[in-house]
Design a protein around this motif. Structure first.
Motif: not given
Length: 180
Positions: A115, A118, A124, A147
């Motif tokens: 998760e 993404e 999100n 990320t």
């Protein structure tokens, strides 16, 4: 070189054999103290014997960034940090310090949680933040898979914390770096 490593191991072992207090320090948050003891033993450092009690005592001779981070969080009363990391060492030290209700970007086997891989979208970010209620600190460990989404989630926690503090509802959330 191997020759240099053998010489260092021999010198360290002679200090230990002479009863000198030898402390090992590392700024690498990927390793817990237990992992570091294992690593030293594999390199031939005669830090302890193989029994559990001896290994527990040997951990007291090791200081790592993950240990000092967990120690600080406990002293600061941070009980539910959002932890960005890519190795289990930091999580192991958090557990040993009694901080078990953390929200981490890796699972208990050290695998990245999908998760957090993404794309960054308002949905999100909001979804991840809403699943991690009551986060009270941010810990930035060594994350080799950092990320934009992980960063956005951390930034959102900080933003909401600052907004709550400015409204007189608590203190701003602390961000703690714990990486090499």
């Amino acid at each position: 070189s191997q020759e240099l490593e053998r010489a260092v191991v021999k010198n360290v072992n002679s200090l230990i054999a002479a009863g000198k207090r030898v402390i090992f320090a590392s700024n690498d948050s990927n390793y817990s103290r237990r992992m570091y003891v294992d690593r030293l033993l594999r390199h031939g450092i005669q830090l302890c014997s193989e029994d559990e009690e001896s290994r527990k005592s040997a951990k007291q001779k090791v200081i790592t960034a993950s240990f000092t981070c967990a120690w600080f969080l406990k002293k600061a009363g941070i009980k539910r940090p959002f932890v960005l990391c890519s190795h289990l060492g930091l999580l192991e030290e958090l557990k040993e310090a009694g901080i078990v209700d953390y929200v981490a970007t890796i699972d208990e086997e050290g695998k990245q949680k999908p998760e957090y891989l993404e794309p960054v979208t308002p949905h999100n970010v909001t979804s991840l933040v809403s699943q991690a209620k009551d986060v009270d600190g941010i810990v930035v460990g060594w994350d080799q898979h950092l990320t934009a989404l992980k960063t956005a989630v951390a930034a959102t926690f900080l933003k909401w914390s600052r907004e709550s503090a400015s409204d007189g509802k608590g203190q701003p959330m602390q961000i703690v770096t714990c990486s090499s």
